[in-house]
Each structure stands twice: as C-alpha cells, then as structure tokens.
Motif scaffolding. Structure first.
Motif, PDB file in Angstrom:
ATOM      1  N   LEU A 138       0.823  -1.219   0.000  1.00 36.05           N
ATOM      2  CA  LEU A 138       0.000   0.000   0.000  1.00 36.05           C
ATOM      3  C   LEU A 138       0.853   1.263   0.000  1.00 36.05           C
ATOM      4  O   LEU A 138       0.457   2.291  -0.544  1.00 36.05           O
ATOM      5  CB  LEU A 138      -0.919   0.001   1.232  1.00 36.05           C
ATOM      6  N   ALA A 139       2.034   1.201   0.627  1.00 32.15           N
ATOM      7  CA  ALA A 139       2.896   2.381   0.708  1.00 32.15           C
ATOM      8  C   ALA A 139       3.404   2.804  -0.666  1.00 32.15           C
ATOM      9  O   ALA A 139       3.687   3.993  -0.891  1.00 32.15           O
ATOM     10  CB  ALA A 139       4.071   2.101   1.639  1.00 32.15           C
ATOM     11  N   LEU A 140       3.512   1.845  -1.594  1.00 34.85           N
ATOM     12  CA  LEU A 140       4.066   2.163  -2.904  1.00 34.85           C
ATOM     13  C   LEU A 140       3.174   3.114  -3.698  1.00 34.85           C
ATOM     14  O   LEU A 140       3.647   3.833  -4.586  1.00 34.85           O
ATOM     15  CB  LEU A 140       4.292   0.873  -3.699  1.00 34.85           C
ATOM     16  N   PHE A 141       1.878   3.113  -3.400  1.00 39.48           N
ATOM     17  CA  PHE A 141       0.938   3.902  -4.201  1.00 39.48           C
ATOM     18  C   PHE A 141       0.622   5.268  -3.580  1.00 39.48           C
ATOM     19  O   PHE A 141      -0.144   6.041  -4.155  1.00 39.48           O
ATOM     20  CB  PHE A 141      -0.368   3.106  -4.390  1.00 39.48           C
ATOM     21  N   ILE A 142       1.205   5.568  -2.425  1.00 35.70           N
ATOM     22  CA  ILE A 142       0.910   6.850  -1.766  1.00 35.70           C
ATOM     23  C   ILE A 142       1.295   8.046  -2.646  1.00 35.70           C
ATOM     24  O   ILE A 142       0.502   8.973  -2.821  1.00 35.70           O
ATOM     25  CB  ILE A 142       1.592   6.927  -0.387  1.00 35.70           C
ATOM     26  N   PRO A 143       2.509   8.084  -3.236  1.00 32.72           N
ATOM     27  CA  PRO A 143       2.848   9.238  -4.094  1.00 32.72           C
ATOM     28  C   PRO A 143       1.891   9.410  -5.267  1.00 32.72           C
ATOM     29  O   PRO A 143       1.528  10.529  -5.633  1.00 32.72           O
ATOM     30  CB  PRO A 143       4.269   8.926  -4.573  1.00 32.72           C
ATOM     31  N   LEU A 144       1.478   8.285  -5.883  1.00 32.87           N
ATOM     32  CA  LEU A 144       0.546   8.345  -7.013  1.00 32.87           C
ATOM     33  C   LEU A 144      -0.778   8.973  -6.594  1.00 32.87           C
ATOM     34  O   LEU A 144      -1.285   9.891  -7.247  1.00 32.87           O
ATOM     35  CB  LEU A 144       0.319   6.944  -7.570  1.00 32.87           C
ATOM     36  N   LEU A 145      -1.330   8.493  -5.479  1.00 32.32           N
ATOM     37  CA  LEU A 145      -2.659   8.957  -5.064  1.00 32.32           C
ATOM     38  C   LEU A 145      -2.640  10.403  -4.584  1.00 32.32           C
ATOM     39  O   LEU A 145      -3.557  11.177  -4.882  1.00 32.32           O
ATOM     40  CB  LEU A 145      -3.187   8.032  -3.958  1.00 32.32           C
ATOM     41  N   THR A 146      -1.604  10.775  -3.818  1.00 29.39           N
ATOM     42  CA  THR A 146      -1.526  12.165  -3.355  1.00 29.39           C
ATOM     43  C   THR A 146      -1.301  13.114  -4.526  1.00 29.39           C
ATOM     44  O   THR A 146      -1.821  14.233  -4.551  1.00 29.39           O
ATOM     45  CB  THR A 146      -0.411  12.346  -2.324  1.00 29.39           C
ATOM     46  N   GLY A 147      -0.525  12.665  -5.510  1.00 28.02           N
ATOM     47  CA  GLY A 147      -0.300  13.501  -6.695  1.00 28.02           C
ATOM     48  C   GLY A 147      -1.564  13.716  -7.486  1.00 28.02           C
ATOM     49  O   GLY A 147      -1.872  14.837  -7.915  1.00 28.02           O
ATOM     50  N   ILE A 148      -2.338  12.649  -7.680  1.00 23.70           N
ATOM     51  CA  ILE A 148      -3.598  12.771  -8.413  1.00 23.70           C
ATOM     52  C   ILE A 148      -4.567  13.693  -7.668  1.00 23.70           C
ATOM     53  O   ILE A 148      -5.197  14.572  -8.263  1.00 23.70           O
ATOM     54  CB  ILE A 148      -4.234  11.380  -8.628  1.00 23.70           C
ATOM     55  N   GLY A 149      -4.682  13.495  -6.355  1.00 25.28           N
ATOM     56  CA  GLY A 149      -5.603  14.330  -5.577  1.00 25.28           C
ATOM     57  C   GLY A 149      -5.201  15.798  -5.589  1.00 25.28           C
ATOM     58  O   GLY A 149      -6.043  16.681  -5.800  1.00 25.28           O
ATOM     59  N   GLY A 150      -3.915  16.076  -5.380  1.00 26.83           N
ATOM     60  CA  GLY A 150      -3.447  17.460  -5.365  1.00 26.83           C
ATOM     61  C   GLY A 150      -3.637  18.153  -6.693  1.00 26.83           C
ATOM     62  O   GLY A 150      -4.104  19.299  -6.760  1.00 26.83           O
ATOM     63  N   ASN A 151      -3.300  17.459  -7.782  1.00 24.83           N
ATOM     64  CA  ASN A 151      -3.444  18.062  -9.105  1.00 24.83           C
ATOM     65  C   ASN A 151      -4.903  18.291  -9.469  1.00 24.83           C
ATOM     66  O   ASN A 151      -5.256  19.309 -10.073  1.00 24.83           O
ATOM     67  CB  ASN A 151      -2.774  17.179 -10.161  1.00 24.83           C
ATOM     68  N   THR A 152      -5.757  17.343  -9.099  1.00 21.00           N
ATOM     69  CA  THR A 152      -7.183  17.499  -9.391  1.00 21.00           C
ATOM     70  C   THR A 152      -7.764  18.697  -8.644  1.00 21.00           C
ATOM     71  O   THR A 152      -8.506  19.517  -9.208  1.00 21.00           O
ATOM     72  CB  THR A 152      -7.952  16.220  -9.003  1.00 21.00           C
TER      73      THR A 152
END
Length: 442
Positions: free
Chosen positions: A309-323
C-alpha cells in the motif's frame, strides 16, 4: 540602451553620456530602463535627467521604484514630480511609503491637488474608489451641446480623459454618459440629453479588480464611479483598469506558486525581500503538511500488514493534489471574470462532483488494471476505488474553496495550489486507508 549599459556607464564615470541617452528616450522607455536598474544607479541616473524629463519619467515608474527614489533623494527633490501625478497614481505611491514620508509629500501639494488626493485616500485599499481619478469633466442633461463643448474646453485640460463624459443632474447624481464625438458632431442647440446613453458604472466601495474587469470586458473608455446615492465621485479609465487587472493577475499567479509578488526586478531584489516573499507560505505549507504525517502515523499498523500500500501513496496524493488545483484554478478564474459568484456554490459543487467522478472513473480503470496485474485483484480494487473517491473529493473541495474565500472576503488566490495539494494529500490518505481496511479486512 539597456539598464546594463547605463550601469556600466555610471561605473566608468560617463555621467554626461547617461543623462544624454536617457533624455533621448520617450518617458515610458526611460522609466522601463530605470525600473530594471539597482537602486543606487537608478538614483544617480534619475538625478541626471533635466527637470521636465524627470517629472515625466517619474510618473511612468512603478510605485516600488518611485518609493525607492523618494527614500534615496528625499521629498524635496521629488515634490514637483509628485505634484504632477494623477491623484489615483499618487495614492498608490503613498501606500508604498512610510507614514512620515507620505505626510511630508502630501504637505508639499497645492491645496487643489491635496483635496483631490484626499478624495481617493478616503477609500479602503483594494476598492475602486482608491483607483479612480477624481479629475473629470461632467455635463448636465439640459445643457445644449454647444454649452457642453464649451465646458469641456474650459475644464478638460485638467481632466483624466474627455472622450467619455459623465452626465449628472444638478444633485450630481449620475444620469448617463455622452460621447465627445456625438457632442462635437451634433447640432449645437440640441440638449445633451438626446445623446445620453445608459451608463456602465461602479460603486466606490466595490472591489477594484471586479470593477476593472467589467470595464475591460465592456470596452468602456471611462467608467463612472459613484457613491451609494449614485452621486458621481470619479472615473476609472480603461488604462487604469488594465493596470488593476494585470496587478491582480500577477498576484494570483504568485500566490498559486506559494509566494508573494516581488516589487522590484528579480536581479535587483534583496535576499531578504525574496525570502520574505516565499518563507511565510512555506511555514503555512509546513504546518498543513503535518496533517499528512499524522495520518500516516495513525495508519502505521495498516501499512505494516500490507507494505504494498505504501508504494501507491505518491501516485494517489499527486492525483488528488493536481485534481484539486485544477478545479481551484478554474473557479478562481471564473470568479475573476464574474462567470460565477459565491451564490453559485451548489451549481459549482454539482459540476465538480460530476467532473471529478468522470476523471476518477477513467483513471481508476487504468489504476485498477496496473495494480491488479502486479499486486493482485484486491490491491487493484483498493487503488481503483481510491482514485475515483479522491478525484471526486478533490475536484469538489478545490472548486468550493475559492467561493468560500470570496464569501469571507479573503483573496481566493490565498487558497493556492500548494495549499490545496497539501489538504488533499491528508484527506486523500484517510480515504485510501479506510478503503484498504474495508476491502482487505485489515
């Protein structure tokens, strides 16, 4: 002739050359060169200008450069240039100066100019009343066109503009506007009322940015500014409106990048000035980032059970912030152009929910496929559902934050892209781990 050329000439002692070259330039070009120079050389170069040229060039300098010159030269040497400025430009300069210097300059004004400046200074900063010019020519609806033209001839030399003429009744309440062209080409004996058009105007207490944007959008040469009883106070010209909108745009762009606007060119700005423009926002972002750390600490046990689960944290935070940032930028722009108002919050929220859900579904399908192929269907399901949820939430929050800021009379640009990104990081992680605990049963 560039600022570097003048700096080199001053360093080499070629002062006569500097004065001669600056005098040959139009005031706008000379001011642009001086603006790009450091304070010391700018002061020397300005001293070398003939008096009449110095007055014209000073009027074209940015308020920050004007203030720096006053601090370097003293109020006595700038008094003539200060007296020649328009009252609205004078008020903008006074905002840049210490109180004692500002008071000294105001005392140097003639009584008439002091009264005109006081009218503008009587309004709060950021209002259109602070940016209007109280120097205008008005006519009455029962004037003949010949009488109106004669009035314009008598008073027009001191007016900000004469191309659009406010028409007022005898209690100075705004009735309309008349075009100088119409008055000049009309039958001299016809009343001005025949050529009076419905006015586009602004209240003096209105935000300068919204009034200026309306002036530009309607291509109004001069917009009358009135009080609450619709009595004429001044005018906002198109060139002043363009300056207001440009300054507001610069401020919004700076705050979207988590900094403040520099008042001097970058290469001539001091380290302290650049640091001050950035460090406050960094403190704000650092404090808000603590939320993200706290979230990770709360769900530390969940991460220990499923390290993937830790591997996907940068992906998800990046998507949320950019959106969220995309939504905030779009709505902030719509607010600036008056396409939406805070009363449209429900409509904006509904639209952003649908936009976020649509983008989340598209990205979620891709996220599910990649994660499922590598880490299994259960992890893929968590990633897919989280992307849909985070996109929907971030778009909605990002769209509503500028409206909330406008409602509480805070600049929507304060809710800048980095701030929203950090907010979405923390809330997105909470959603992520809640979905993971539910789907994975941990």
């Amino acid at each position: 002739m560039t600022a570097k050329d003048l700096n080199d000439a001053i360093d080499n002692g070629h002062l006569v050359f500097v004065g001669s070259e600056l005098s040959r330039l139009p005031p706008q070009d000379a001011a642009a060169v001086l603006d790009a120079m450091d304070v010391g050389d700018r002061t020397i170069a300005f001293r070398l200008l003939p008096k009449n040229d110095a007055v014209a060039v000073f009027d074209e300098l940015t308020p920050g450069a004007q203030a720096a010159l006053i601090r370097s030269l003293g109020t006595a040497e700038i008094a003539d240039a200060f007296d020649s400025m328009d009252p609205d430009d004078r008020a903008e300069l006074l905002d840049e100066l210490p109180a004692n210097v500002a008071n000294a300059l105001i005392r140097s004004l003639s009584p008439a100019e002091r009264d005109a400046t006081a009218v503008v200074l009587g309004f709060r900063r950021g209002s259109v009343g602070r940016r209007m010019s109280p120097e205008y020519v008005h006519v009455f609806p029962d004037d003949t066109c010949a009488a109106a033209i004669e009035r314009i001839k008598q008073r027009g030399r001191d007016a900000e503009t004469i191309y659009t003429i406010p028409v007022v009744d005898h209690q100075r309440r705004l009735v309309g506007v008349a075009s100088l062209r119409d008055l000049l080409l009309s039958d001299p004996e016809i009343a001005v009322d025949e050529y009076t058009k419905s006015p586009i105007y602004a209240y003096a207490s209105e935000e300068a940015e919204s009034a200026a944007q309306r002036c530009l959008d309607r291509s109004v040469m001069a917009m009358p500014v009135v009080d609450q009883e619709k009595r004429l106070l001044g005018i906002l010209t198109m060139d002043d409106a363009a300056e207001v909108v440009e300054a507001a745009r610069d401020e919004d762009e700076a705050r979207a990048g988590a900094r403040e606007v520099l008042k001097t060119p970058y290469l001539h700005a001091s380290i302290f000035a650049i640091t001050r423009a950035r460090v406050v926002w960094l403190f704000v972002l650092a404090l808000s980032a603590i939320l993200t750390v706290n979230v990770l600490e709360i769900f530390e046990g969940t991460l220990e059970q499923r390290v993937a689960l830790a591997l996907f944290i940068p992906l998800l935070t990046g998507i949320g912030g950019n959106t969220g940032s995309q939504a905030a930028t779009t709505v902030t722009r719509a607010l600036a152009t008056e396409e939406v108002t805070p009363r449209d919050a429900a409509l904006v929220a509904g639209k952003e929910v649908r936009v976020g859900l649509t983008m989340g579904a598209a990205l979620g399908v891709v996220g599910f496929g990649v994660a499922a192929a590598v880490y299994g269907v259960d992890i893929g399901t968590v990633i897919g559902l989280t992307i849909v949820s985070v996109c929907t939430m971030a778009a909605t929050v990002g769209g509503l934050m500028p409206l909330l800021a406008k409602t509480v009379r805070v600049d929507p640009a304060v809710f800048s892209t980095p701030f929203i990104s950090t907010f979405c990081d923390a809330t997105g992680l909470i959603v992520y781990f809640m979905i993971a605990k539910t789907v994975l049963g941990i």
